[in-house]
Write a protein that holds these residues in place. Structure first.
Motif, PDB file in Angstrom:
ATOM      1  N   ARG A   1       0.844  -1.212   0.000  1.00 57.51           N
ATOM      2  CA  ARG A   1       0.000   0.000   0.000  1.00 57.51           C
ATOM      3  C   ARG A   1       0.870   1.250   0.000  1.00 57.51           C
ATOM      4  N   VAL A   2       1.920   1.237   0.809  1.00 63.72           N
ATOM      5  CA  VAL A   2       2.848   2.373   0.846  1.00 63.72           C
ATOM      6  C   VAL A   2       3.503   2.552  -0.527  1.00 63.72           C
ATOM      7  N   ALA A   3       3.962   1.455  -1.113  1.00 60.71           N
ATOM      8  CA  ALA A   3       4.578   1.521  -2.439  1.00 60.71           C
ATOM      9  C   ALA A   3       3.583   2.045  -3.466  1.00 60.71           C
ATOM     10  N   GLY A   4       2.323   1.675  -3.331  1.00 59.17           N
ATOM     11  CA  GLY A   4       1.299   2.178  -4.235  1.00 59.17           C
ATOM     12  C   GLY A   4       1.145   3.679  -4.153  1.00 59.17           C
ATOM     13  N   ARG A   5       1.150   4.220  -2.932  1.00 55.78           N
ATOM     14  CA  ARG A   5       1.044   5.684  -2.770  1.00 55.78           C
ATOM     15  C   ARG A   5       2.252   6.391  -3.376  1.00 55.78           C
ATOM     16  N   TRP A   6       3.444   5.856  -3.124  1.00 56.79           N
ATOM     17  CA  TRP A   6       4.650   6.458  -3.693  1.00 56.79           C
ATOM     18  C   TRP A   6       4.654   6.338  -5.213  1.00 56.79           C
ATOM     19  N   THR A   7       4.128   5.234  -5.728  1.00 56.60           N
ATOM     20  CA  THR A   7       4.065   5.054  -7.177  1.00 56.60           C
ATOM     21  C   THR A   7       3.091   6.051  -7.799  1.00 56.60           C
ATOM     22  N   VAL A   8       1.947   6.265  -7.168  1.00 52.89           N
ATOM     23  CA  VAL A   8       1.008   7.289  -7.654  1.00 52.89           C
ATOM     24  C   VAL A   8       1.688   8.654  -7.667  1.00 52.89           C
ATOM     25  N   ALA A   9       2.425   8.961  -6.609  1.00 51.07           N
ATOM     26  CA  ALA A   9       3.139  10.240  -6.538  1.00 51.07           C
ATOM     27  C   ALA A   9       4.137  10.372  -7.687  1.00 51.07           C
TER      28      ALA A   9
ATOM     29  N   VAL B   1      12.511   6.176  -7.826  1.00 52.20           N
ATOM     30  CA  VAL B   1      11.636   6.140  -6.651  1.00 52.20           C
ATOM     31  C   VAL B   1      10.649   4.974  -6.760  1.00 52.20           C
ATOM     32  N   ILE B   2      10.070   4.801  -7.929  1.00 44.04           N
ATOM     33  CA  ILE B   2       9.144   3.679  -8.135  1.00 44.04           C
ATOM     34  C   ILE B   2       9.883   2.364  -7.920  1.00 44.04           C
ATOM     35  N   GLY B   3      11.050   2.229  -8.530  1.00 36.70           N
ATOM     36  CA  GLY B   3      11.819   0.992  -8.404  1.00 36.70           C
ATOM     37  C   GLY B   3      12.177   0.665  -6.969  1.00 36.70           C
ATOM     38  N   ILE B   4      12.645   1.638  -6.230  1.00 37.93           N
ATOM     39  CA  ILE B   4      13.023   1.417  -4.827  1.00 37.93           C
ATOM     40  C   ILE B   4      11.817   0.942  -4.016  1.00 37.93           C
ATOM     41  N   ASN B   5      10.668   1.596  -4.218  1.00 38.34           N
ATOM     42  CA  ASN B   5       9.477   1.207  -3.459  1.00 38.34           C
ATOM     43  C   ASN B   5       9.004  -0.192  -3.824  1.00 38.34           C
ATOM     44  N   LEU B   6       9.112  -0.559  -5.092  1.00 40.80           N
ATOM     45  CA  LEU B   6       8.727  -1.912  -5.494  1.00 40.80           C
ATOM     46  C   LEU B   6       9.684  -2.955  -4.924  1.00 40.80           C
ATOM     47  N   VAL B   7      10.961  -2.625  -4.875  1.00 39.12           N
ATOM     48  CA  VAL B   7      11.942  -3.548  -4.293  1.00 39.12           C
ATOM     49  C   VAL B   7      11.665  -3.731  -2.794  1.00 39.12           C
ATOM     50  N   ILE B   8      11.384  -2.640  -2.090  1.00 36.86           N
ATOM     51  CA  ILE B   8      11.101  -2.745  -0.650  1.00 36.86           C
ATOM     52  C   ILE B   8       9.863  -3.599  -0.408  1.00 36.86           C
ATOM     53  N   ALA B   9       8.772  -3.290  -1.118  1.00 35.19           N
ATOM     54  CA  ALA B   9       7.539  -4.065  -0.937  1.00 35.19           C
ATOM     55  C   ALA B   9       7.756  -5.525  -1.330  1.00 35.19           C
ATOM     56  N   GLY B  10       8.460  -5.743  -2.423  1.00 38.98           N
ATOM     57  CA  GLY B  10       8.735  -7.107  -2.858  1.00 38.98           C
ATOM     58  C   GLY B  10       9.565  -7.882  -1.852  1.00 38.98           C
ATOM     59  N   SER B  11      10.513  -7.196  -1.220  1.00 40.93           N
ATOM     60  CA  SER B  11      11.355  -7.884  -0.242  1.00 40.93           C
ATOM     61  C   SER B  11      10.540  -8.338   0.967  1.00 40.93           C
TER      62      SER B  11
END
Length: 189
Positions: free
Chosen positions: A116-124, A158-168
């Protein structure tokens, strides 16, 4: 001028937030407080218009214009959750509301939270990417858009970092040290 306006918008964001919540909880005027909070998006509209006018009047597209697009994107993607986060704490502190809900710490519940956090950052970031691309098209082929393209690469990062964090958190879920499995809220069992 653009940087000054970005700073002014950020200050105004927090002033409007404080005023809206004060009206809502301290003055017991929830309708007026909500109306003040609904004025928040006007700040981004003003920033967008001023940035477009600056570019239209011959301003060289540089890091400031990119920063304005990123600021607007982050407000779109994260502004609502920031307001909810602050609102929950103010309601608890000043209006007898329930304690704010803490995010889960372990297991797939934590992974779902991180997505969910990654989704918000991705929208941003996607909002910022779209605004930056709009600025590139607005400036046209004659202008120097290197700084705008640089901001676009940063947003992809920024999108990549958030996806990596959520994926981890999904691939390597954090385990409860007490050994109890954690359920995902709403899951059967």
């Amino acid at each position: 001028m653009i940087v000054t306006l970005i700073v002014a918008c950020e200050i105004a964001f927090w002033v409007l937030l404080a005023a809206g919540l004060a009206l809502r909880y301290l003055a017991k005027m929830p309708g007026l407080g909500a109306a003040v909070l609904l004025c928040e998006p006007l700040l981004e509209v003003v920033l967008l218009v001023v940035t477009a006018v600056d570019l239209k009047n011959g301003g060289d597209p540089d890091w400031k214009h990119g920063l304005a697009a990123v600021y607007i994107g982050f407000t779109v993607g994260l502004g609502h959750s920031t307001i909810r986060w602050v609102d929950a704490r103010v309601a608890h502190r000043f209006a007898g509301g329930p304690p704010p809900v803490k995010p889960p710490k372990y297991g797939m519940a934590r992974a779902a939270h991180e997505w969910r956090v990654a989704g918000r950052w991705t929208v941003a970031a996607v909002t910022a990417l779209a605004l930056l691309q709009g600025a590139v098209w607005y400036v046209g082929g004659d202008g120097d858009v290197v700084s705008l393209r640089s901001w676009q690469r940063t947003m992809l990062f920024v999108i990549g970092i958030n996806l990596v964090i959520a994926g981890s958190y999904t691939v390597f879920p954090k385990r409860d040290p007490r050994g109890r499995p954690k359920r995902v809220p709403g899951a059967p069992g």
